[in-house]
Motif scaffolding. Structure first.
Motif, PDB file in Angstrom:
ATOM      1  N   GLU A 102       0.828  -1.213   0.000  1.00 40.16           N
ATOM      2  CA  GLU A 102       0.000   0.000   0.000  1.00 40.16           C
ATOM      3  C   GLU A 102       0.858   1.258   0.000  1.00 40.16           C
ATOM      4  O   GLU A 102       0.597   2.195  -0.748  1.00 40.16           O
ATOM      5  CB  GLU A 102      -0.968   0.007   1.181  1.00 40.16           C
ATOM      6  CG  GLU A 102      -1.941   1.165   1.109  1.00 40.16           C
ATOM      7  CD  GLU A 102      -3.104   1.038   2.080  1.00 40.16           C
ATOM      8  OE1 GLU A 102      -3.975   1.914   2.036  1.00 40.16           O
ATOM      9  OE2 GLU A 102      -3.146   0.078   2.856  1.00 40.16           O
ATOM     10  N   LYS A 107      -2.229   1.451  -2.960  1.00 47.05           N
ATOM     11  CA  LYS A 107      -3.482   0.712  -2.825  1.00 47.05           C
ATOM     12  C   LYS A 107      -3.220  -0.545  -2.009  1.00 47.05           C
ATOM     13  O   LYS A 107      -2.106  -1.066  -2.015  1.00 47.05           O
ATOM     14  CB  LYS A 107      -4.109   0.377  -4.168  1.00 47.05           C
ATOM     15  CG  LYS A 107      -3.228  -0.360  -5.155  1.00 47.05           C
ATOM     16  CD  LYS A 107      -3.953  -0.829  -6.399  1.00 47.05           C
ATOM     17  CE  LYS A 107      -4.143   0.230  -7.429  1.00 47.05           C
ATOM     18  NZ  LYS A 107      -4.754  -0.261  -8.660  1.00 47.05           N
ATOM     19  N   GLU A 111      -6.301  -4.938  -3.810  1.00 51.36           N
ATOM     20  CA  GLU A 111      -6.539  -4.136  -5.011  1.00 51.36           C
ATOM     21  C   GLU A 111      -5.356  -4.223  -5.970  1.00 51.36           C
ATOM     22  O   GLU A 111      -5.531  -4.266  -7.186  1.00 51.36           O
ATOM     23  CB  GLU A 111      -6.811  -2.682  -4.640  1.00 51.36           C
ATOM     24  CG  GLU A 111      -8.109  -2.482  -3.883  1.00 51.36           C
ATOM     25  CD  GLU A 111      -9.323  -2.932  -4.684  1.00 51.36           C
ATOM     26  OE1 GLU A 111      -9.407  -2.626  -5.893  1.00 51.36           O
ATOM     27  OE2 GLU A 111     -10.175  -3.622  -4.103  1.00 51.36           O
ATOM     28  N   THR A 117      -0.120  -1.657 -10.211  1.00 52.59           N
ATOM     29  CA  THR A 117       0.339  -0.365 -10.715  1.00 52.59           C
ATOM     30  C   THR A 117       1.744  -0.433 -11.286  1.00 52.59           C
ATOM     31  O   THR A 117       2.194   0.522 -11.898  1.00 52.59           O
ATOM     32  CB  THR A 117       0.301   0.704  -9.602  1.00 52.59           C
ATOM     33  OG1 THR A 117       1.056   0.229  -8.484  1.00 52.59           O
ATOM     34  CG2 THR A 117      -1.122   0.995  -9.179  1.00 52.59           C
TER      35      THR A 117
END
Length: 148
Positions: A102, A107, A111, A117
Motif C-alpha cells: 500500500e 493501494k 486491489e 500499478t
C-alpha cells in the motif's frame, strides 16, 4: 568487410540476449525456478524445534500441492523467506509485501493483485489473472508471512 562482421556479431549477441530476456524471464519461461522452489520445499522440513501445531501450520504453508504461490508461478520470480519459500531472485522477497504494498503502490494488496500499478506485474497478472478465491489465498499467505 570487417565492419560488417563486427556489426553481425553485435547484432547476434543483442538478439540472443533480448530473446532470452523476453521469452525466458518476462514470458514466464522460468518454470525451472518454480520447479526448483517446489523441490526445495519438498526436501526442506519445517523447523525442527517448533511445537507440533507450528510444524503443521508451516507444513501446510510450504506444501507444494497447497501452496498458491507455487501454483500460480509467483515463486518463479519471488521468494518468501519468512515462510522458507525459495524462489527466483528477479522480483523482491514477498515476506513484507502485505505491509509494504500500500505504501509503495498506493493501494491495498487486494486491489494491487486485481489491478497492479507496476508495469511488470501488470503484464504478469494481466496474462494470468487471479480469481477472487486465489487472490484471497495469496493475501492470506502474505499476511501470514508478514507476521513471522
Amino acid at each position: 568487410m570487417q565492419k560488417a562482421i563486427i556489426s553481425f556479431v553485435i547484432s547476434l549477441v543483442l538478439g540472443f540476449g533480448l530473446g532470452y530476456l523476453v521469452f525466458d524471464v518476462v514470458m514466464g519461461g522460468s518454470d525451472e525456478a518454480a520447479k526448483v522452489a517446489q523441490a526445495d520445499n519438498k526436501e526442506t522440513p519445517a523447523a525442527t524445534e517448533e511445537s507440533t501445531e507450528s510444524k503443521e501450520d508451516s507444513a501446510a504453508t510450504t506444501s507444494a500441492s497447497d501452496n498458491i504461490l507455487n501454483q500460480k508461478g509467483c515463486l518463479g520470480c519471488h521468494a518468501v523467506e519468512s515462510l522458507d519459500l525459495k524462489g527466483g531472485a528477479t522480483g523482491p522477497d514477498l515476506s513484507k509485501a502485505f505491509e509494504n504494498v500500500e505504501g509503495k503502490h498506493g493501494k491495498p494488496i487486494e486491489e494491487f493483485l486485481k489491478e497492479p500499478t507496476s508495469a511488470v506485474m501488470s503484464s504478469v497478472i494481466g496474462g494470468n489473472p487471479l480469481t477472487d478465491e486465489e487472490r484471497t489465498r495469496v493475501v492470506d499467505m502474505l499476511k501470514q508471512a508478514s507476521e513471522k
